[in-house]
Design an enzyme around this catalytic site. Structure first.
Site, PDB file in Angstrom:
ATOM      1  N   PHE A  75       0.966  -1.186  -0.117  1.00 27.21           N
ATOM      2  CA  PHE A  75       0.107   0.003  -0.001  1.00 27.21           C
ATOM      3  C   PHE A  75       0.848   1.224   0.074  1.00 27.21           C
ATOM      4  O   PHE A  75       1.775   1.309   0.731  1.00 27.21           O
ATOM      5  CB  PHE A  75      -0.910  -0.042   1.160  1.00 27.21           C
ATOM      6  CG  PHE A  75      -1.717   1.109   0.975  1.00 27.21           C
ATOM      7  CD1 PHE A  75      -2.971   1.228   0.330  1.00 27.21           C
ATOM      8  CD2 PHE A  75      -1.740   2.547   1.710  1.00 27.21           C
ATOM      9  CE1 PHE A  75      -3.941   2.131   0.161  1.00 27.21           C
ATOM     10  CE2 PHE A  75      -2.426   3.412   1.765  1.00 27.21           C
ATOM     11  CZ  PHE A  75      -3.638   3.700   0.992  1.00 27.21           C
ATOM     12  N   ASP A 127       9.291   2.426   1.859  1.00 27.44           N
ATOM     13  CA  ASP A 127       7.964   3.405   2.360  1.00 27.44           C
ATOM     14  C   ASP A 127       7.729   2.887   3.841  1.00 27.44           C
ATOM     15  O   ASP A 127       7.207   2.130   4.269  1.00 27.44           O
ATOM     16  CB  ASP A 127       6.511   2.720   1.500  1.00 27.44           C
ATOM     17  CG  ASP A 127       5.333   3.531   1.915  1.00 27.44           C
ATOM     18  OD1 ASP A 127       5.465   4.171   2.895  1.00 27.44           O
ATOM     19  OD2 ASP A 127       4.365   3.366   1.035  1.00 27.44           O
ATOM     20  N   LYS A 178       2.679   9.483   8.315  1.00 35.71           N
ATOM     21  CA  LYS A 178       1.766   9.062   9.544  1.00 35.71           C
ATOM     22  C   LYS A 178       2.289   9.612  10.960  1.00 35.71           C
ATOM     23  O   LYS A 178       1.580  10.404  11.228  1.00 35.71           O
ATOM     24  CB  LYS A 178       1.528   7.853   9.509  1.00 35.71           C
ATOM     25  CG  LYS A 178       0.679   7.327   8.281  1.00 35.71           C
ATOM     26  CD  LYS A 178      -0.200   5.948   8.633  1.00 35.71           C
ATOM     27  CE  LYS A 178      -1.380   5.613   7.820  1.00 35.71           C
ATOM     28  NZ  LYS A 178      -0.742   5.224   6.365  1.00 35.71           N
TER      29      LYS A 178
HETATM   30  C1  LIG Z   1      -1.043   5.243   4.754  1.00 39.79           C
HETATM   31  C2  LIG Z   1      -0.001   4.789   4.123  1.00 39.79           C
HETATM   32  C3  LIG Z   1       0.386   5.701   3.031  1.00 39.79           C
HETATM   33  C4  LIG Z   1      -0.259   6.877   2.265  1.00 39.79           C
HETATM   34  O1  LIG Z   1      -0.638   7.785   3.318  1.00 39.79           O
HETATM   35  P1  LIG Z   1      -1.626   9.083   2.989  1.00 39.79           P
HETATM   36  O2  LIG Z   1      -1.066   9.969   4.032  1.00 39.79           O
HETATM   37  O3  LIG Z   1      -3.070   8.586   3.427  1.00 39.79           O
HETATM   38  O4  LIG Z   1      -1.692   9.648   1.797  1.00 39.79           O
HETATM   39  C5  LIG Z   1       1.460   5.157   2.040  1.00 39.79           C
HETATM   40  N1  LIG Z   1       2.028   4.130   2.210  1.00 39.79           N
HETATM   41  C6  LIG Z   1       1.892   3.530   3.542  1.00 39.79           C
HETATM   42  C7  LIG Z   1       2.590   2.386   3.827  1.00 39.79           C
HETATM   43  C8  LIG Z   1       0.868   3.723   4.354  1.00 39.79           C
HETATM   44  O5  LIG Z   1       0.460   3.053   5.373  1.00 39.79           O
END
Ligand SMILES: *Cc1c(COP(=O)(O)O)cnc(C)c1O
Length: 419
Positions: free
Chosen positions: A151, A242, A271
């Site tokens: 994700f 990420d 986050k």
């Molecule tokens: C939540 C998340 C995103 C997206 O972040 P947003 O602030 O909602 O755009 C991207 N990568 C990972 C691993 C995430 O958990």
């Protein structure tokens, strides 16, 4: 501050009860929401518009690093909003420089670009990798490999990077230049690179989560990541991690890559970085100088307000030695979850995670879903969030106490017994 003194005010000062119908009349229908409105928080607890108290093991989806209404955050917010909140990147922003310095001094990165969300941080990483591929590696048609069940966000490029068809459905045409591989499978990765080479295209970057969060709380395999790092070095491929969900202390290390014993070329954060204030960051080694003035920008990115708040989060993380709390509370939580799993082999398949990002996987051959457990727990006063249909995710604030972990485990036990 005792919790008893924190009975919330109604959402509406006039005393009108909160109405989900009125809300849904005006807000777009893109979210499936639980039918409760949270109006107040303190530490690891929140209260809804009816005055009910919940233990918050969602923390705004792994975001409220210091929980709710933390004094350090309240002070930073108050001080900065009274001084200067936004000026744009036409000018130098001292707090942005200080935050970048903290991040560089506490990671393998050399420089930082600030934006407003995780998706945007990943967009920045993708643009940076592509510009490097075009201008340094001479690749005209660069391919970025990402993992199945990953994700990476909800913008067009990041839903394309996300290896889950359900997020891409009906949004085509997607962005070209992405190719998917199974997670934690080195043979499959090598085969994909060979196949792309044969088609006379070139892999410029590999984008992976150190631990897949949304995809079901699946930790990266150390040996896999070390082999990926080695392969990237041999082939001149960029490794992008990420860290949007697992960075900023959540794993018990500042960054998830530390748990894997490797360093990425580029990584992203969002986050937990602002503790709930919208901020994202793309962090990179020195080659990020391929970005020249005008190549990438954000109006809000790194403004004085968000940077001052994020700095208060970073400094508290360090001064209060929260990494030690994350490790200890994480072990306590996993031990408790494993004890529950041992009592309920008919319901629970596995417990896994790092630090304070943990998952409870339900048996595949029973009807019980993660959503059933989450709804049951809400009714008992515990907020949890699914990570896919069969995994319940536990991502409390990093300040969570031993007593709160015990209480959450008790509530979970009661919830599972009732299902
Ligand atoms: C939540 C998340 C995103 C997206 O972040 P947003 O602030 O909602 O755009 C991207 N990568 C990972 C691993 C995430 O958990």
């Amino acid at each position: 501050m005792s919790p008893e003194t924190l009975v919330p005010a109604s959402l509406d000062a006039a005393g009108t009860p909160f109405s989900t119908e009125a809300f849904d009349q005006f807000v777009m229908t893109s979210y499936g929401r639980f039918p409760l409105a949270l109006v107040r928080g303190a530490g690891s607890r929140v209260w809804d518009s009816e005055g009910r108290e919940y233990l918050d093991f969602v923390a705004g989806i792994a975001t409220c690093t210091l929980g709710h209404a933390h004094p350090a955050m309240v002070e930073a917010v108050t001080q900065q909003i009274q001084t200067l909140h936004h000026v744009s990147n036409l000018y130098y922003i001292p707090a942005q420089g200080e935050l970048a310095q903290w991040l560089v001094e506490h990671s393998c990165a050399d420089r930082v670009f600030f934006c407003n969300s995780g998706a945007e941080a990943n967009e920045g990483a993708i643009k940076l990798a592509r510009k490097y591929a075009h201008t340094v590696l001479g690749i005209q048609d660069p391919v970025i490999l990402t993992a199945n069940a990953s994700f990476h966000g909800r913008t067009l490029a990041t839903i394309t990077a996300t290896g889950q068809p359900k997020y891409q459905q009906n949004f085509s045409p997607l962005v070209p230049g992405f190719h998917y591989v199974p997670y934690n499978d080195f043979g499959a990765l090598e085969a994909a690179i060979a196949q792309i080479d044969q088609a006379e295209r070139r892999v410029a970057a590999i984008l992976l989560e150190p631990l897949q969060g949304e995809g079901g709380v699946r930790p990266g395999d150390r040996e896999y990541f070390q082999r990926v790092r080695q392969l990237c070095d041999e082939k001149g491929i960029l490794l992008i991690l990420d860290e949007v969900q697992v960075g900023m202390g959540r794993t018990g290390h500042y960054w998830g890559y530390e748990a894997l014993g490797i360093e990425p070329d580029i990584f992203t954060s969002a986050k937990g970085l602002g503790g709930g204030i919208p901020i994202g960051a793309t962090l990179c080694k020195a080659f990020c100088d391929v970005f020249k003035p005008g190549d990438h920008a954000s109006t809000f990115g790194g403004n004085p307000f968000v940077c001052a708040v994020a700095l208060s989060i970073c400094r508290t993380l360090e001064q209060d030695n929260l990494l030690a709390n994350v490790q200890a509370r994480g072990e306590q939580l996993r031990a408790g979850l494993r004890a529950i799993a041992a009592q309920r082999p008919d319901q629970i398949a596995e417990v896994r995670g790092w630090g304070l990002i943990n998952g409870l996987e339900l048996k595949g051959d029973i009807e019980l879903t993660s959503l059933d457990v989450v709804k049951g727990a809400i009714a008992e006063g515990l907020l949890l969030v699914p990570a896919g249909p069969k995994v319940v995710r536990f991502v409390p604030p990093l300040i969570v106490t031993a007593a709160e972990i015990d209480q959450a485990l008790e509530i979970l036990e009661r919830t599972l017994a009732a299902l």
